[in-house]
Motif scaffolding. Structure first.
Motif, short mmCIF file in Angstrom:
data_model
loop_
_atom_site.label_atom_id
_atom_site.label_comp_id
_atom_site.label_asym_id
_atom_site.label_seq_id
_atom_site.Cartn_x
_atom_site.Cartn_y
_atom_site.Cartn_z
N THR A 141 0.84 -1.21 0.00
CA THR A 141 0.00 0.00 0.00
C THR A 141 0.86 1.25 0.00
O THR A 141 0.56 2.24 -0.71
N ILE A 142 1.93 1.24 0.78
CA ILE A 142 2.84 2.40 0.83
C ILE A 142 3.48 2.64 -0.53
O ILE A 142 3.56 3.78 -1.00
N ASP A 143 3.91 1.55 -1.15
CA ASP A 143 4.52 1.69 -2.47
C ASP A 143 3.52 2.19 -3.51
O ASP A 143 3.87 2.99 -4.39
N LYS A 144 2.28 1.74 -3.41
CA LYS A 144 1.26 2.14 -4.36
C LYS A 144 0.94 3.63 -4.25
O LYS A 144 0.78 4.33 -5.27
N LEU A 145 0.85 4.12 -3.00
CA LEU A 145 0.47 5.52 -2.78
C LEU A 145 1.68 6.44 -2.62
O LEU A 145 1.51 7.68 -2.62
N GLY A 146 2.86 5.87 -2.44
CA GLY A 146 4.05 6.69 -2.22
C GLY A 146 4.01 7.41 -0.88
O GLY A 146 4.37 8.59 -0.78
N ALA A 151 -6.78 8.94 4.80
CA ALA A 151 -7.39 7.76 5.43
C ALA A 151 -8.26 7.01 4.41
O ALA A 151 -8.23 5.77 4.35
N ARG A 152 -9.02 7.75 3.63
CA ARG A 152 -9.85 7.10 2.60
C ARG A 152 -8.99 6.41 1.55
O ARG A 152 -9.24 5.25 1.17
N ASP A 153 -7.94 7.09 1.09
CA ASP A 153 -7.09 6.51 0.04
C ASP A 153 -6.38 5.25 0.53
O ASP A 153 -6.27 4.26 -0.21
N ILE A 154 -5.91 5.29 1.79
CA ILE A 154 -5.21 4.11 2.33
C ILE A 154 -6.17 2.94 2.45
O ILE A 154 -5.84 1.79 2.09
N ALA A 155 -7.39 3.19 2.93
CA ALA A 155 -8.37 2.12 3.11
C ALA A 155 -8.73 1.48 1.77
O ALA A 155 -8.78 0.24 1.64
N ASN A 156 -8.98 2.30 0.75
CA ASN A 156 -9.35 1.75 -0.56
C ASN A 156 -8.18 1.03 -1.23
O ASN A 156 -8.35 -0.05 -1.81
N THR A 157 -7.00 1.62 -1.16
CA THR A 157 -5.82 0.99 -1.78
C THR A 157 -5.47 -0.31 -1.08
O THR A 157 -5.12 -1.31 -1.73
N LEU A 158 -5.57 -0.29 0.26
CA LEU A 158 -5.28 -1.50 1.02
C LEU A 158 -6.23 -2.62 0.62
O LEU A 158 -5.81 -3.78 0.45
N SER A 159 -7.49 -2.29 0.46
CA SER A 159 -8.48 -3.31 0.07
C SER A 159 -8.21 -3.83 -1.35
O SER A 159 -8.29 -5.04 -1.61
#
Length: 499
Positions: free
Chosen positions: A87-92, A127-135
């Motif tokens: 997730t970190i890599d995806k969102l930077g 918070a929204r971006d992390i939750a969606n990307t994580l899923s």
């Protein structure tokens, strides 16, 4: 020591300030903690876990059981380091996988195939971006893990059933919850501190304890009266307040201590300063004078004399002047603005007070005063400060030991009593001063009313001060400010003891 409900309530009434301050501090601490905490927003997604559908009812049931068993493992994977790093890599994101793991929570209800994923962050958008990307990354991870090597269809799959939206309000800090917890903790801590302070308190706050330490009875309980700070003397002719009646009761008790040979030379002392000794001596003398006794009040404190200040008299000429032979007794005595009360002030402060008070001249002087007046009230020094009080007490008819409620320490009082016992001084009784007055525990002394010809003001009652063969006269001093005016009994003086 067992503590019953009555004792517990008494402690709370006595230490209520401690409880309130502790509670306020705890609530303020909880509020400051809430203000200092960085607000965190929570974004949530929901995942649906399904198994490959079977051709028969049995296979379908087995597939559902398989999905429910997979859910437990999937919740662990959702909070794992691998998914966090993806997730970190995806969102930077500028954080470590461990930091992100601390803000991700995955949970599933029992016997269901739904997984809730909650993400906390200081930014609602992030918070929204992390939750969606994580899923989304988890869906891909499950597909990779569950797909057989031969590329066949996986036994289970995960679908994002509900995507996260931007949260509007932070979920942390929980200010209301923190304040309630602070209130409860503060009350509990405050009560605990109050109980501990009461347990460790060595002061005298009980009549039974006072009588036990002094080995004598309590002959007077003087209530707290803030007016005495400005004007220690009470105008008994026009005052029926609680403190005035307390001194009248003390006067009556003294007259009943020994009916055949009542004490006439009485030394008033205490264990330490600031316990109400001088105020007690002044008003005991005034109460005796109210009963039409001739009273002389002697300032036996030749180190820190106060009577001349309290009664607005001349201080340099007095007890020490007579003992040193510089003036006669009649010249040193001063009349006051109170009928029946004469005062012998301390006089100039000598270099050897103990020697003067222990001399034959001092004993002779007290004997001479005893012959001239019905009562000789001596305000002496505290017993533990110097030996002057013990010296005066040895030659008196009796001693009144003063103890201040909540301040006089038990060990100090016991030491003071041993000093009196060592010189053989007769102790008449103990006086409890500055007793707190709460609720309906005090009597209403305005029973006599405020109407009638006797309810004139103190200014109308006051007379010009008189002097005994002196070239000076005392200044005309008005009444104590703020003191209530009530009529005397029937326009006459009280006569509750023979002259």
């Amino acid at each position: 020591m067992a503590l019953n409900l009555q004792d517990f309530i008494k402690v709370l009434r006595t230490r209520w300030i401690t409880v309130c301050v502790t509670t306020v501090v705890a609530v303020l601490g909880a509020g400051l903690y809430s203000l200092a905490t960085t607000p965190l927003y929570e974004a949530s997604t929901r995942l649906f876990v399904s198994a490959t559908a079977g051709s028969s009812l049995a296979e379908t049931y087995q597939g559902n059981r398989f999905s429910q068993e997979r859910v437990v493992s999937y919740t662990e994977l959702l909070m794992g380091q691998t998914l966090a790093q993806r997730t970190i890599d995806k969102l930077g994101l500028d954080m470590t996988a461990g930091e992100l793991q601390e803000h991700v929570t995955a949970s599933a209800k029992l016997d269901t195939v739904l997984i809730n994923v909650d993400v906390l962050d200081s930014s609602p958008v992030r918070a929204r971006d992390i939750a969606n990307t994580l899923s989304d990354e988890f869906v891909l991870m499950v597909r990779d893990l569950e797909t057989p090597e031969d590329g066949a269809r996986p036994d289970s799959r995960v679908v994002v059933e509900q995507r996260a939206s931007i949260p509007e309000n932070p979920v942390k800090p929980e200010t209301s919850r923190n304040l309630v917890l602070g209130l409860g903790l503060g009350l509990a801590l405050g009560i605990g501190i109050a109980m501990l302070r009461d347990l460790l308190d060595n002061s005298v706050k009980d009549r039974a304890i006072l009588e036990e330490i002094t080995g004598t009875g309590v002959v007077g309980s003087i209530p707290l009266d803030k007016e005495r700070r400005q004007q220690p003397a009470i105008w008994f002719d026009s005052d029926n307040s609680a403190i005035a009646e307390a001194f009248r009761k003390l006067r009556t008790n003294l007259q009943f201590l020994s009916v055949d040979n009542p004490p006439r030379v009485i030394v008033v002392t205490s264990s330490m300063p600031s316990e109400g000794k001088s105020t007690t001596a002044i008003n005991l003398a005034l109460a005796l004078a109210e009963a039409e006794h001739s009273v002389v009040l002697v300032d036996g404190d030749m180190r820190r004399p106060t009577l001349h200040k309290y009664l607005d008299l001349i201080g340099p000429v007095g007890f020490s002047s007579v003992l040193s032979g510089r003036t006669s007794l009649n010249e040193a005595l001063q009349r006051t603005r109170f009928d029946g009360l004469t005062v012998l002030t301390s006089g100039a402060i000598p270099p050897n007070p103990s020697e003067l008070l222990g001399s034959q001249s001092a004993r002779k002087l007290l004997t001479e005063l005893r012959a001239q007046y019905d009562y000789v009230i001596v305000d002496s020094t505290p017993l533990l400060a110097v030996t002057d009080a013990a010296i005066l007490a040895a030659g008196a008819d009796g001693v009144l030991i003063v103890a201040r409620f909540g301040q006089t320490r038990r060990d100090q009082l016991a030491h003071a009593m041993s000093n009196l016992e060592s010189v053989g001084a007769p102790v008449l009784g103990a006086v409890f001063t500055l007793m707190p007055v709460r609720g309906n525990s005090s009597y209403n002394y305005s029973y006599y009313g405020t109407d009638g010809p006797q309810s004139q003001t103190l200014h109308e009652r006051s007379t010009e001060p008189r002097a005994l063969e002196q070239p000076h006269s005392d200044p005309d001093i008005g009444p104590a400010s703020g003191m209530g005016v009530s009529p005397s009994l029937g326009g006459k003086r009280r006569r509750d003891a023979p002259k």
